[in-house]
Design a protein around this motif. Structure first.
Motif, PDB file in Angstrom:
ATOM      1  N   TYR A   1      -4.260   7.031 -10.529  1.00  0.00           N
ATOM      2  CA  TYR A   1      -4.757   5.552 -10.280  1.00  0.00           C
ATOM      3  C   TYR A   1      -4.367   4.923  -9.190  1.00  0.00           C
ATOM      4  O   TYR A   1      -5.138   4.285  -8.499  1.00  0.00           O
ATOM      5  N   GLN A   2      -3.106   5.310  -8.617  1.00  0.00           N
ATOM      6  CA  GLN A   2      -2.888   4.939  -7.162  1.00  0.00           C
ATOM      7  C   GLN A   2      -3.888   5.350  -6.155  1.00  0.00           C
ATOM      8  O   GLN A   2      -4.642   4.484  -5.234  1.00  0.00           O
ATOM      9  N   TRP A   3      -4.419   6.753  -6.265  1.00  0.00           N
ATOM     10  CA  TRP A   3      -5.430   7.128  -5.414  1.00  0.00           C
ATOM     11  C   TRP A   3      -6.888   6.222  -5.577  1.00  0.00           C
ATOM     12  O   TRP A   3      -7.540   5.756  -4.812  1.00  0.00           O
ATOM     13  N   ARG A   4      -7.062   5.913  -6.815  1.00  0.00           N
ATOM     14  CA  ARG A   4      -8.241   5.001  -7.183  1.00  0.00           C
ATOM     15  C   ARG A   4      -8.223   3.665  -6.529  1.00  0.00           C
ATOM     16  O   ARG A   4      -9.121   3.161  -6.370  1.00  0.00           O
ATOM     17  N   VAL A   5      -6.944   3.038  -6.667  1.00  0.00           N
ATOM     18  CA  VAL A   5      -6.851   1.808  -5.971  1.00  0.00           C
ATOM     19  C   VAL A   5      -7.009   1.720  -4.538  1.00  0.00           C
ATOM     20  O   VAL A   5      -7.807   1.067  -3.905  1.00  0.00           O
ATOM     21  N   TYR A   6      -6.484   2.860  -3.809  1.00  0.00           N
ATOM     22  CA  TYR A   6      -6.984   3.056  -2.366  1.00  0.00           C
ATOM     23  C   TYR A   6      -8.558   3.222  -2.086  1.00  0.00           C
ATOM     24  O   TYR A   6      -8.832   2.466  -1.275  1.00  0.00           O
ATOM     25  N   ARG A   7      -9.129   3.885  -2.945  1.00  0.00           N
ATOM     26  CA  ARG A   7     -10.458   4.219  -2.789  1.00  0.00           C
ATOM     27  C   ARG A   7     -11.485   3.608  -3.284  1.00  0.00           C
ATOM     28  O   ARG A   7     -12.568   3.351  -2.537  1.00  0.00           O
ATOM     29  N   GLU A   8     -11.157   3.012  -4.599  1.00  0.00           N
ATOM     30  CA  GLU A   8     -12.301   2.182  -5.154  1.00  0.00           C
ATOM     31  C   GLU A   8     -11.951   0.929  -5.306  1.00  0.00           C
ATOM     32  O   GLU A   8     -13.133  -0.119  -5.431  1.00  0.00           O
ATOM     33  N   VAL A   9     -10.809   0.360  -5.207  1.00  0.00           N
ATOM     34  CA  VAL A   9     -10.406  -1.198  -5.218  1.00  0.00           C
ATOM     35  C   VAL A   9     -10.284  -1.382  -3.894  1.00  0.00           C
ATOM     36  O   VAL A   9     -10.977  -2.460  -3.537  1.00  0.00           O
ATOM     37  N   GLU A  10      -9.565  -0.958  -3.015  1.00  0.00           N
ATOM     38  CA  GLU A  10      -9.376  -1.216  -1.445  1.00  0.00           C
ATOM     39  C   GLU A  10     -10.598  -0.878  -0.458  1.00  0.00           C
ATOM     40  O   GLU A  10     -10.847  -1.175   0.691  1.00  0.00           O
TER      41      GLU A  10
ATOM     42  N   LEU B   1       0.736  -1.162  -0.035  1.00  0.00           N
ATOM     43  CA  LEU B   1      -0.094  -0.058   0.072  1.00  0.00           C
ATOM     44  C   LEU B   1       0.797   1.128   0.137  1.00  0.00           C
ATOM     45  O   LEU B   1       0.482   2.190  -0.626  1.00  0.00           O
ATOM     46  N   LYS B   2       2.052   1.178   0.704  1.00  0.00           N
ATOM     47  CA  LYS B   2       2.897   2.333   0.777  1.00  0.00           C
ATOM     48  C   LYS B   2       3.848   2.720  -0.573  1.00  0.00           C
ATOM     49  O   LYS B   2       3.903   3.885  -0.837  1.00  0.00           O
TER      50      LYS B   2
ATOM     51  N   TYR C   1      -1.509   6.879   3.126  1.00  0.00           N
ATOM     52  CA  TYR C   1      -0.875   5.813   2.024  1.00  0.00           C
ATOM     53  C   TYR C   1      -0.537   6.526   0.798  1.00  0.00           C
ATOM     54  O   TYR C   1       0.774   6.135   0.397  1.00  0.00           O
ATOM     55  N   PHE C   2      -1.146   7.416   0.374  1.00  0.00           N
ATOM     56  CA  PHE C   2      -0.923   8.208  -0.742  1.00  0.00           C
ATOM     57  C   PHE C   2       0.414   9.160  -0.475  1.00  0.00           C
ATOM     58  O   PHE C   2       1.364   9.372  -1.419  1.00  0.00           O
ATOM     59  N   THR C   3       0.418   9.670   0.601  1.00  0.00           N
ATOM     60  CA  THR C   3       1.448  10.744   0.876  1.00  0.00           C
ATOM     61  C   THR C   3       2.850   9.959   0.825  1.00  0.00           C
ATOM     62  O   THR C   3       3.783  10.198   0.594  1.00  0.00           O
ATOM     63  N   THR C   4       2.762   8.526   1.579  1.00  0.00           N
ATOM     64  CA  THR C   4       3.872   7.797   1.624  1.00  0.00           C
ATOM     65  C   THR C   4       4.372   7.256   0.563  1.00  0.00           C
ATOM     66  O   THR C   4       5.530   7.198  -0.129  1.00  0.00           O
TER      67      THR C   4
ATOM     68  N   LYS D   1       3.960   9.603 -14.425  1.00  0.00           N
ATOM     69  CA  LYS D   1       3.907   9.501 -12.998  1.00  0.00           C
ATOM     70  C   LYS D   1       2.694  10.311 -12.580  1.00  0.00           C
ATOM     71  O   LYS D   1       2.030   9.826 -11.487  1.00  0.00           O
ATOM     72  N   ILE D   2       2.178  11.270 -13.371  1.00  0.00           N
ATOM     73  CA  ILE D   2       1.064  11.914 -12.887  1.00  0.00           C
ATOM     74  C   ILE D   2      -0.198  11.156 -12.901  1.00  0.00           C
ATOM     75  O   ILE D   2      -1.053  11.113 -12.093  1.00  0.00           O
ATOM     76  N   THR D   3      -0.279  10.199 -14.386  1.00  0.00           N
ATOM     77  CA  THR D   3      -1.311   9.339 -14.297  1.00  0.00           C
ATOM     78  C   THR D   3      -1.253   8.260 -13.324  1.00  0.00           C
ATOM     79  O   THR D   3      -2.411   8.034 -12.838  1.00  0.00           O
ATOM     80  N   ALA D   4      -0.153   7.729 -13.092  1.00  0.00           N
ATOM     81  CA  ALA D   4       0.121   6.530 -12.093  1.00  0.00           C
ATOM     82  C   ALA D   4      -0.573   7.148 -10.887  1.00  0.00           C
ATOM     83  O   ALA D   4      -1.156   6.288 -10.138  1.00  0.00           O
ATOM     84  N   ALA D   5      -0.171   8.204 -10.423  1.00  0.00           N
ATOM     85  CA  ALA D   5      -0.632   8.847  -9.116  1.00  0.00           C
ATOM     86  C   ALA D   5      -2.226   8.927  -8.866  1.00  0.00           C
ATOM     87  O   ALA D   5      -2.510   8.591  -8.121  1.00  0.00           O
TER      88      ALA D   5
END
Length: 249
Positions: free
Chosen positions: A217-226, A146-147, A236-239, A211-215
């Motif tokens: 989708y990283q947020w989407r994984v936290y909120r929409e997938v997990e 997650l980090k 976790y996003f800050t880390t 990297k912008i796009t990846a960020a």
């Protein structure tokens, strides 16, 4: 005797120029009990013809042609659904494995009773010069990933005898991260091989925008997938952002 077949999952889209080298890196593996499932996602170049030429000469290579473009998650999941092997490994159509990759990884998993493993790898520019070396930790947990995701998709391998078939979430980016998290909810740890056993190819000109796009989708994984709460997602996003900036991964 237990099935030791490795099913290699390879999505392809307009990869005619690179997929030949990818296939050859599998064919020269000193571990020979594999099948390579290449799912072409409606390429507009001659990718299918290139793959079919290899498949005609090597029965272990199987071309699956999609009728409409669906993106990498659906494409990889189609290959997983068709896989016959005990082990599921991933290799994209512009990356390569070193000849001893499968032998060392499968032996590591068998001898240590490991359900999910990964290895170190190099990042290489498409013109051939080395960008960096991604050294992996000996093991990671769900919370570690997650980090920051240190598991390169081209090095990941999981055991269906222990886990069954596990599929990627249907999102355009970071679907591999979603799969690792899904697996790590079911086991304590994934285990890494520190030896470099693969090359991951990138184009420098697209790194910043990627990297912008990846960020996003990283947020989407936290909120929409997990489905993590907002403040926990923010932690976790800050880390993740710190690691992305300081380690350039």
């Amino acid at each position: 005797m237990k099935n030791q077949l490795v099913s290699i999952i390879t999505p392809s889209f307009n990869s005619a120029k690179s997929i030949g080298a990818t296939i050859k890196s599998v064919q020269i593996q000193d571990y020979e009990n594999w099948e390579m499932l290449i799912v072409d996602d409606c390429s507009t170049d001659n990718t299918r013809e290139v793959v079919q030429a290899y498949a005609d000469k090597d029965h272990r290579i199987k071309l699956i042609a999609r009728k409409w473009n669906a993106g990498p998650a659906v494409t990889r999941n189609r290959a997983i659904s068709c896989a016959s092997g005990r082990y599921i490994a991933f290799l994209d159509s512009d990356d390569i494995w070193y000849p001893e990759k499968l032998t060392k990884q499968i032996e590591f998993m068998r001898s240590n009773d490991v359900a999910f493993s990964y290895t170190s790898y190099r990042r290489v520019h498409v013109d051939g010069h080395q960008i960096g070396f991604v050294s992996v930790p000996k093991h990671v947990t769900y919370y570690d990933v997650l980090k920051t995701n240190r598991i390169g998709c081209l090095t990941a391998c999981y055991d269906t005898e222990k886990l069954g078939k596990v599929y990627m979430p249907n999102i355009s980016k970071r679907q591999d991260l979603g799969l690792w998290l899904k697996i790590l909810k079911r086991i304590d740890k994934a285990y890494g091989i520190q030896e470099c056993l693969a090359d991951y190819y990138v184009g420098i000109s697209t790194v910043s925008s990627n990297k912008i796009t990846a960020a996003k989708y990283q947020w989407r994984v936290y909120r929409e997938v997990e489905n993590l709460p907002f403040w926990r997602s923010l932690y976790y996003f800050t880390t993740y952002a710190y690691y992305a900036i300081t380690r350039r991964v």
